[in-house]
Design a protein around this motif. Structure first.
Motif, short mmCIF file in Angstrom:
data_model
loop_
_atom_site.label_atom_id
_atom_site.label_comp_id
_atom_site.label_asym_id
_atom_site.label_seq_id
_atom_site.Cartn_x
_atom_site.Cartn_y
_atom_site.Cartn_z
N PRO A 1 -18.97 -12.25 38.98
CA PRO A 1 -20.37 -12.60 40.35
C PRO A 1 -19.21 -14.52 39.95
O PRO A 1 -19.29 -14.46 39.38
N GLY A 2 -19.61 -14.89 41.37
CA GLY A 2 -19.23 -16.28 40.94
C GLY A 2 -18.31 -16.97 42.36
O GLY A 2 -19.44 -15.85 44.13
N THR A 3 -18.87 -18.20 42.62
CA THR A 3 -18.74 -18.73 44.87
C THR A 3 -17.63 -18.29 44.64
O THR A 3 -15.99 -17.87 44.14
N ASP A 4 -17.27 -18.38 45.81
CA ASP A 4 -15.51 -17.98 46.78
C ASP A 4 -14.35 -18.56 46.17
O ASP A 4 -13.35 -17.75 46.24
N GLU A 5 -15.09 -19.69 45.73
CA GLU A 5 -13.64 -20.31 45.06
C GLU A 5 -12.89 -20.15 43.65
O GLU A 5 -11.68 -19.27 43.65
N ALA A 6 -13.90 -19.93 42.81
CA ALA A 6 -13.91 -18.74 41.93
C ALA A 6 -13.05 -17.80 42.21
O ALA A 6 -12.43 -16.80 41.51
N ARG A 7 -13.89 -16.69 42.66
CA ARG A 7 -13.54 -15.01 42.72
C ARG A 7 -12.17 -15.59 43.32
O ARG A 7 -11.07 -14.97 43.04
N ARG A 8 -11.61 -16.28 44.73
CA ARG A 8 -10.43 -16.49 44.50
C ARG A 8 -9.26 -17.11 43.17
O ARG A 8 -8.09 -16.55 43.28
N GLU A 9 -9.63 -18.49 42.73
CA GLU A 9 -9.32 -18.66 41.49
C GLU A 9 -8.60 -17.45 40.15
O GLU A 9 -8.06 -17.14 39.70
N LEU A 10 -9.82 -16.53 40.45
CA LEU A 10 -9.84 -15.22 39.67
C LEU A 10 -8.78 -14.43 40.56
O LEU A 10 -8.01 -13.30 39.52
N LEU A 11 -8.44 -14.31 41.38
CA LEU A 11 -7.81 -13.41 42.37
C LEU A 11 -6.07 -14.32 42.04
O LEU A 11 -5.03 -13.46 41.68
N ARG A 12 -6.14 -14.87 41.71
CA ARG A 12 -4.76 -16.05 41.69
C ARG A 12 -4.41 -15.53 40.36
O ARG A 12 -3.13 -15.04 39.38
N ALA A 13 -5.35 -15.85 39.17
CA ALA A 13 -4.92 -15.38 37.66
C ALA A 13 -5.01 -14.01 36.88
O ALA A 13 -3.16 -13.89 36.43
N ARG A 14 -5.06 -12.98 38.14
CA ARG A 14 -5.13 -11.56 38.39
C ARG A 14 -3.45 -11.73 38.64
O ARG A 14 -2.62 -10.44 37.67
N LEU A 15 -2.94 -11.82 39.72
CA LEU A 15 -1.53 -11.96 39.96
C LEU A 15 -0.70 -12.40 39.49
O LEU A 15 0.41 -11.75 39.60
N ALA A 16 -1.23 -13.30 38.81
CA ALA A 16 -0.05 -14.43 38.14
C ALA A 16 0.11 -13.34 36.76
O ALA A 16 1.13 -12.69 36.12
N ALA A 17 -0.62 -12.72 35.99
CA ALA A 17 -1.00 -11.77 35.12
C ALA A 17 0.38 -10.68 35.65
O ALA A 17 1.06 -9.78 34.99
N HIS A 18 -0.24 -9.96 36.69
CA HIS A 18 0.35 -8.70 37.11
C HIS A 18 2.04 -9.09 37.35
O HIS A 18 3.29 -8.10 36.94
N ARG A 19 2.36 -10.50 38.16
CA ARG A 19 4.19 -11.18 38.22
C ARG A 19 4.35 -10.84 36.91
O ARG A 19 5.47 -10.70 36.64
#
Length: 669
Positions: free
Chosen positions: A91-109
């Motif tokens: 769970p987290g705020t919308d902004e925190a969820r977007r930051e998690l998406l960005r971190a996951r995206l960077a890891a997969h890239r």
């Protein structure tokens, strides 16, 4: 350059969250931070303790995002992907969820997992669109389309519009072209450059060519983004200003624009404090603050080292729950250098010990070089030579394994300094020749930037000059002649290129030619009588404009008739004609070099001329030509007296008396 950070757009719950606020507040300067107090050993012990192990599992989306980013930056991609998979639904705020998406995206890239990266990009764009920023969502979709490889089958799914808005909203948005400024911002936010840009400089202070080029490109991108940010604040759902500002500060530091980096990082800290004082704050404020303090610590190390120590400690305060050993080691390396420059020897010794322990646990040889060099430099400065040589030996092996010629150069230079200060002439000579060889290789490397090349040329010349003096002190003419030839060769190359100051090249050239003359005299004397008194030896060139250093004398100093009769007996030994001819040629070459004195350095030329005559008189006496030695000695005596060098004049006057007495006794024998 100072880039103003715009007033961020507030977005309700997206900017609220106790975890984010507490993280940012904790990262702001505390009592041990910037401001001036000298840290105690207890404070250092607390700052330099290892991370909590094992770290507790992430509890919120922003904690998971930070953990994924840390592991990606440290190169632990499998760990980053595992955390991203297990904690994707926290769970987290919308902004925190977007930051998690960005971190996951960077890891997969980083792991070259293009399919997962494309899926995460679509999810991120949808999240931005649903947050009420359709223009930013469209810009993000376009940026991802530019930089993410399409699916191999070219499926329609990959070409679908990522926005979750209705058809009417999409048609209305498509009527507006995406501004270039917004695209520049989104490129920097969604596709940051590799994390190594946060630490461009290597141990010698010289940027690696490829990384320097990347840093310049990133600097341009970030400048464009920050200049466009005020006009597009209302189009953004996030608050990217502080993050982009601190990244620009890192690039400005790497580009050598330290004043701009200093101002910008201070602006970032002020902006973060302003945001934290408001309701909410922004996600990952702690990392932004930690990075800003790390940049300030490096920039201030040579200007205000005590303040740099405070900034380093503040940055380390934010590392206790960070899974990035290489980042921790870099921060401690910066702290150690600031402590050394602050002359806090007890604290520096403690920090060096902790840094050496951390550095030895790093996974790659390349990462070990810089911290081990910092530890070695501190121990040499503290005159803990045995401990320094152990660490510098490790640094030299690591740099050799990593193919880091610059790191090996610095390790060898410090080893040479250690042996030189201990009076270990032969060991110092060996390391000095290796230092010169590495510096020569780097200076001639086509990848070495033009502006950095003179530093390596100067390092080569200084190392060869000191090697020449050690070789003369050790009466090893072969080594001395080799060092002299290397100096003359480099001086000729740089003189034609016109890249080095003429006085510096002239001084090194004269020093080398006189050193070669002395070496030939030693070789000639040993060929006839074995090792003998070699007279005064030069102490090498001094920087232009400084008073020349008086020559020193090596070997036994003649004190009376006994020494004179020994020299007379040596004169009856056979003399190598070819050796005498080489000596006379070198003497003429040294004289011609003295005649080419640059304007404004006539005093240096007169000093070298007096020294050359003094040296020539001693060599004539060593060959048994006491009348000629007396005549040459009188010329040198007048030169020393004109220069006001009373000590040299008194010593030479005593020598002339001995030579004259010896010549008179020979005539009456």
């Amino acid at each position: 350059m100072t880039v103003a950070l715009p007033e961020p757009r507030r977005n309700g719950a997206a900017h609220r969250g106790a975890a984010g606020a507490e993280a940012g507040t904790a990262a702001l300067p505390q009592s041990t931070g910037p401001g001036g107090a000298i840290p105690s050993l207890a404070q250092l012990r607390e700052a330099l303790r290892g991370p909590e192990s094992p770290l507790p599992a992430p509890r919120t989306a922003d904690e998971a995002a930070a953990r994924v980013r840390d592991r990606t930056a440290s190169g632990d991609l499998s760990g980053a992907l595992r955390v991203a998979r297990v904690f994707a639904a926290l769970p987290g705020t919308d902004e925190a969820r977007r930051e998690l998406l960005r971190a996951r995206l960077a890891a997969h890239r980083a792991a070259n997992d293009d399919g997962s990266a494309r899926a995460l990009a679509r999810e991120l764009v949808t999240s931005i669109d649903r947050a009420g920023s359709p223009l930013q969502a469209r810009a993000s979709a376009e940026v991802f389309a530019e930089h993410l490889r399409p699916a191999p089958d070219g499926s329609d799914e990959e070409r679908q519009a990522p926005s979750a808005s209705g058809a009417r909203g999409r048609r209305r948005a498509e009527q507006t072209a995406i501004p270039e400024g917004l695209l520049a911002i989104v490129r920097c936010v969604e596709l940051p450059r590799p994390s190594h840009l946060s630490r461009i400089s290597d141990p010698s202070g010289i940027s690696h060519p490829s990384r320097a080029a990347e840093s310049r490109q990133e600097l341009t991108r970030l400048q464009e983004a920050l200049q466009a940010l005020p006009a597009h604040t209302q189009d953004l759902v996030d608050t990217p200003g502080p993050l982009l500002g601190v990244r620009l500060g890192q690039c400005l530091e790497a580009a050598g624009r330290e004043d701009d980096a200093l101002r910008l990082c201070r602006d970032v800290l002020d902006e973060v404090a302003h945001l934290q004082a408001r309701e909410g704050g922004f996600v990952d404020a702690a990392r932004v603050v930690m990075t800003a303090h790390a940049v300030l610590a490096r920039v201030l190390a040579s200007r205000d080292p005590i303040a740099a120590v405070g900034h380093s400690l503040t940055a380390l305060d934010g590392m206790h729950e960070v899974e990035d050993l290489s980042l921790r080691v870099r921060l401690i390396t910066d702290l150690l250098r600031a402590l050394v420059m602050s002359d806090l020897q007890d604290q520096a010794s403690f920090a060096a010990g902790r840094l050496a322990s951390f550095a030895r646990t790093l996974p790659s040889a390349e990462q070990k070089v810089e911290p081990l060099l910092a530890v070695g430099a501190q121990r040499v400065a503290a005159r803990r030579y045995d401990a320094a040589e152990v660490v510098l030996g490790e640094a030299r092996r690591a740099s050799t394994e990593a193919g880091d010629r610059r790191g090996r150069l610095e390790a060898t230079r410090l080893l040479a300094r250690s042996h030189h200060e201990q009076g270990h002439g032969r060991e110092a000579l060996a390391h000095l020749r290796r230092t010169a060889a590495d510096a020569r290789w780097v200076a001639d490397d086509l990848l070495t930037p033009t502006l950095e090349r003179p530093l390596y040329v100067r390092t080569e010349l200084d190392a060869e000059a000191l090697a020449l003096r050690h070789a003369l002190d050790l009466a090893t003419p072969v080594e001395a002649a080799a060092a002299a030839r290397a100096i003359v060769r480099r001086v000729r190359i740089e003189d034609r290129a016109g890249t080095m100051p003429a006085p510096l090249l002239w001084d090194h050239g004269v020093d080398a030619r006189i050193g070669a003359l002395i070496a030939e005299g030693i070789r000639l004397a040993e060929a006839t009588t074995g090792p003998t008194f070699t007279g005064p030896t030069p102490t090498g060139p001094t920087p232009a404009g400084q008073a020349p250093t008086a020559p020193t004398r090596t070997g036994p100093t003649p004190t009376g008739p006994t020494d004179a009769w020994a020299a007379s007996a040596a004169a009856s030994a056979p003399v190598d004609p070819s050796g005498v001819e080489r000596y006379e040629q070198l003497f003429r070459e040294a004289g011609r070099a003295l005649e080419q004195v640059p304007h404004g350095h006539e005093d240096r030329a007169r000093y070298w001329g007096a020294y050359l005559e003094d040296r020539h008189a001693h060599m004539l006496a060593a060959r048994g030509e006491f009348a000629a030695a007396t005549s040459a000695g009188r010329q040198a005596l007048r030169a020393w007296q004109q220069l006001g060098r009373d000590e040299e004049a008194a010593g030479l006057d005593e020598q002339i008396r001995i030579w004259r007495t010896t010549d008179d006794r020979r005539g009456t024998a």
